[in-house]
Design a protein around this motif. Structure first.
Motif, PDB file in Angstrom:
ATOM      1  N   UNK A 134       6.522  19.064   8.695  1.00 20.16           N
ATOM      2  CA  UNK A 134       5.888  18.602   8.921  1.00 20.16           C
ATOM      3  C   UNK A 134       4.411  19.046   9.224  1.00 20.16           C
ATOM      4  N   UNK A 135       4.613  20.520   8.921  1.00 21.08           N
ATOM      5  CA  UNK A 135       3.112  21.181   8.941  1.00 21.08           C
ATOM      6  C   UNK A 135       1.783  20.954   7.270  1.00 21.08           C
ATOM      7  N   UNK A 136       2.982  20.441   6.307  1.00 17.50           N
ATOM      8  CA  UNK A 136       2.172  21.062   4.927  1.00 17.50           C
ATOM      9  C   UNK A 136       1.936  19.182   4.875  1.00 17.50           C
ATOM     10  N   UNK A 137       0.092  19.020   4.679  1.00 16.84           N
ATOM     11  CA  UNK A 137      -0.061  17.777   4.252  1.00 16.84           C
ATOM     12  C   UNK A 137       0.721  16.899   3.832  1.00 16.84           C
TER      13      UNK A 137
ATOM     14  N   UNK B 298      -3.170   9.879  11.338  1.00 17.49           N
ATOM     15  CA  UNK B 298      -2.312  10.898  10.969  1.00 17.49           C
ATOM     16  C   UNK B 298      -3.621  12.187  10.635  1.00 17.49           C
ATOM     17  N   UNK B 299      -3.607  10.827   9.076  1.00 19.84           N
ATOM     18  CA  UNK B 299      -4.910  11.797   8.622  1.00 19.84           C
ATOM     19  C   UNK B 299      -6.246  13.042   9.038  1.00 19.84           C
ATOM     20  N   UNK B 300      -6.612  11.571  10.404  1.00 18.32           N
ATOM     21  CA  UNK B 300      -7.692  12.145  11.035  1.00 18.32           C
ATOM     22  C   UNK B 300      -7.521  13.539  12.273  1.00 18.32           C
TER      23      UNK B 300
ATOM     24  N   UNK C 142       0.280  19.073  16.797  1.00 21.25           N
ATOM     25  CA  UNK C 142       1.677  18.506  17.503  1.00 21.25           C
ATOM     26  C   UNK C 142       1.477  16.982  17.463  1.00 21.25           C
ATOM     27  N   UNK C 143       0.344  16.489  16.894  1.00 28.67           N
ATOM     28  CA  UNK C 143      -0.399  15.158  16.739  1.00 28.67           C
ATOM     29  C   UNK C 143       0.296  14.305  15.987  1.00 28.67           C
ATOM     30  N   UNK C 144      -0.593  15.231  14.141  1.00 26.68           N
ATOM     31  CA  UNK C 144       0.163  14.467  13.051  1.00 26.68           C
ATOM     32  C   UNK C 144       0.969  14.847  12.829  1.00 26.68           C
ATOM     33  N   UNK C 145       2.327  15.479  13.551  1.00 25.81           N
ATOM     34  CA  UNK C 145       3.657  15.842  13.130  1.00 25.81           C
ATOM     35  C   UNK C 145       4.546  15.097  14.097  1.00 25.81           C
ATOM     36  N   UNK C 146       3.966  14.527  15.090  1.00 27.90           N
ATOM     37  CA  UNK C 146       3.931  13.307  15.785  1.00 27.90           C
ATOM     38  C   UNK C 146       4.384  11.773  14.506  1.00 27.90           C
TER      39      UNK C 146
ATOM     40  N   UNK D  41       6.237  11.570  11.947  1.00 29.15           N
ATOM     41  CA  UNK D  41       7.811  10.415  12.634  1.00 29.15           C
ATOM     42  C   UNK D  41       7.638   9.614  12.647  1.00 29.15           C
ATOM     43  N   UNK D  42       6.023   8.504  13.570  1.00 29.75           N
ATOM     44  CA  UNK D  42       6.265   7.458  13.381  1.00 29.75           C
ATOM     45  C   UNK D  42       5.778   6.751  12.144  1.00 29.75           C
ATOM     46  N   UNK D  43       4.811   7.432  10.743  1.00 32.66           N
ATOM     47  CA  UNK D  43       4.921   6.918   9.081  1.00 32.66           C
ATOM     48  C   UNK D  43       6.907   6.683   8.704  1.00 32.66           C
TER      49      UNK D  43
END
Lengths: 265, 283
Positions: free
Chosen positions: A212-215, A243-245, B17-21, B24-26
């Protein structure tokens, strides 16, 4: 305003550094692929050109983002121009964002020109096949555009990582770290799946945390779907873009915070 | 800078938190396992594989090897379909011909789980060709495939003889060779083979797969004693039992044997059968 000025300056500097020369190599790669590989892979001419073209766009884009991006701050220090900049009423965040936007503009222009070359070669090859009475496969412009859009967001993310490493470490190490991030970004799913197969709960959690932390650059890679002619939903596209933004925003914010603390003596 | 420090930090945390969330959606739309399998279509043909790896044979082999284990585990726990397994293992062993474990793994699960003894034999032969005299287990597994799937006792005995001349082989191998030549008790011999194979693995999924097969064979071994009891029942009552429990009630057997993965049944002609839950081809 200040951000725009720095961005345009960065863009001009990249052009002066003959960064766009890579387009020549790209054009040659795509044309050679279309002539040679197309013939070797009977019936899949256009697919091979698309695959190689997209892969080359991604790789060239990453190389530009890495080698130009990681050098941006160090060049200012080496030339001592950083002292002129920081002595002016410019905030550090404006400096970082300006550099980022300038680099992104360079990457974007590059990508657009590469896309034009790829589309031209595909159209030309398609019409040649039609003339030779061979029914060509459909080019699938929509999915191709979707793939290119996601490549742009992938490059956007890599550019922010390049800027981040440029701010926190030396020039050579930044190149190494950024390219490593690119490679790891394409293997993140393996980390998750391998973690799931492990028995140790601690290792499982560690793998999950890394995942979850790594790109995860595979979110932005739809080349496999293209090869199998599967459609990619707009919902997926929008999730991947958001996600990327968000990732890019987090990396840039960390860079700005670090830059704010950094002393230039 | 101090003024933006706190808002920037808050924004940064929100973004993380947003990109980790979002991840999960992806994942919900495109699960990572399916995605990994989609990537398998990009494995080049074996003859181009070494060139395509750009000199990084060992690294690519390691990545694919780890992926094959994950692939097997994922499908073992779900649909038990392993369409890509041979392709990945072939790629692994082409890039790293010395990976004996990959040959053994493929040699075991391709036949036991995928019921593709031919592919299993192909992989084991490749392993022996690339690693002659390195591991007796390759010959052992090849022998098992010949014996159990191909009914080729002579080739099986030949393989086991080779295995018994290699260092580290278990002491009972010569006994198995004799059994091969004597063509005696297929189930008993197969169970011996599988018990040894079971001991060779640490991976829980592979062990479970082997144990499942041992259970089926054990269950099949009990068919003949049950059939004998049915014969006695017929002699005594002048009819076949409607269900096998009647054999217990008549005192002909103490209890009905129970094994996981299926159940015994008797037809109107008095024939006892083992009905397996799995639809695997199992000789």
């Amino acid at each position: 305003m200040i951000i725009r000025t720095i961005a345009i300056n960065t863009f001009k500097e990249a052009i002066r550094d003959r960064v766009l020369y890579n387009l020549l190599i790209f054009t040659v790669v795509v044309i050679v692929a279309s002539v040679l590989l197309g013939r070797l892979t009977i019936g899949h001419d256009l697919r091979v050109i698309k695959d190689i073209g997209l892969a080359a766009m991604s790789v060239f884009g990453v190389l530009i983002a890495t080698f130009v991006g990681t050098n941006l701050v160090h060049k200012e220090i080496r030339r001592k121009t950083i002292y002129t900049i920081i002595s002016k009423p410019i905030h550090r965040y404006e400096f970082v964002l300006g550099k980022y936007c300038g680099l992104l503009l360079t990457v974007f222009v590059n990508l657009v020109i590469m896309a034009v070359v790829l589309f031209s070669v595909l159209a030309l090859h398609g019409s040649l096949l039609a003339q030779a009475m061979v029914k060509p496969e459909t080019i699938g412009y929509v999915s191709l555009i979707k793939a290119i859009v996601l490549i742009f967001f992938e490059l956007m993310l890599i550019t922010s990582i390049a800027i981040f490493f440029s701010v926190i470490s030396s020039s050579v190490m930044s190149v190494f770290f950024t390219l490593s991030a690119y490679v790891i970004g394409h293997l993140t799913m393996d980390i998750k799946e391998m973690g799931a197969a492990l028995e140790s709960g601690a290792l499982k959690s560690l793998c999950s945390l890394c995942y979850y932390l790594l790109p995860n650059l595979e979110n932005l890679n739809i080349r496999a779907e293209m090869a199998r002619e599967l459609s990619v939903s707009m919902r997926f596209m929008s999730y991947a873009i958001i996600y990327s933004l968000l990732y890019m925003a987090a990396v840039l914010l960390i860079s700005i915070l670090y830059m704010g603390k950094r002393e230039f003596v | 800078m101090k003024r933006i420090w706190i808002p920037a930090l808050i924004l940064c945390i929100i973004s993380i938190v947003g990109f980790a969330f979002m991840q999960t959606r992806v994942d919900k739309i495109r699960p990572s396992r399916e995605r990994l399998e989609e990537k398998l279509i990009y494995i080049p043909e074996t003859r181009f594989l070494k060139t395509a790896s750009l000199g990084f044979h060992a690294v690519l082999a390691d990545v694919l090897w780890a992926r094959s284990v994950v692939y097997f585990g994922g499908h073992f726990l779900t649909d038990k379909k392993y369409d890509w397994l041979y392709r990945i293992l072939d790629a692994v062993t082409t890039l790293d011909p010395g990976n004996v474990l990959a040959y053994r793994f493929g040699g075991t699960v391709l036949s036991l789980e995928q019921s593709d003894a031919e592919k299993s034999i192909e992989l084991l032969k490749k392993g022996i060709r690339n690693n002659p005299d390195k591991d007796w287990r390759l010959h052992f597994l090849l022998g098992f495939n010949y014996f159990f799937y191909m009914d080729d006792h002579a080739s099986a005995a030949e393989c086991l003889e080779k295995a018994s001349k290699m260092p580290g082989h278990p002491t009972y191998l010569p006994r198995l060779v004799a059994k091969m030549y004597a063509k005696s008790g297929k189930e008993d011999t197969a169970i011996e083979f599988l018990r040894e194979t079971y001991r060779q693995y640490e991976d829980e999924n592979v062990k479970e797969a082997i144990q499942g097969r041992i259970d089926i064979l054990m269950a099949k071994k009990q068919i003949q004693p049950l059939q004998n009891a049915v014969g006695k029942y017929k002699k005594h009552y002048h009819e076949y039992p409607k269900e096998l429990r009647e054999l217990v009630r008549a005192g002909l057997i103490k209890k009905l044997p129970e094994y996981e993965g299926g159940q015994y049944a008797i037809d109107s002609a008095g024939k006892v059968e083992w009905i397996a839950e799995s639809d695997l081809q199992w000789p």
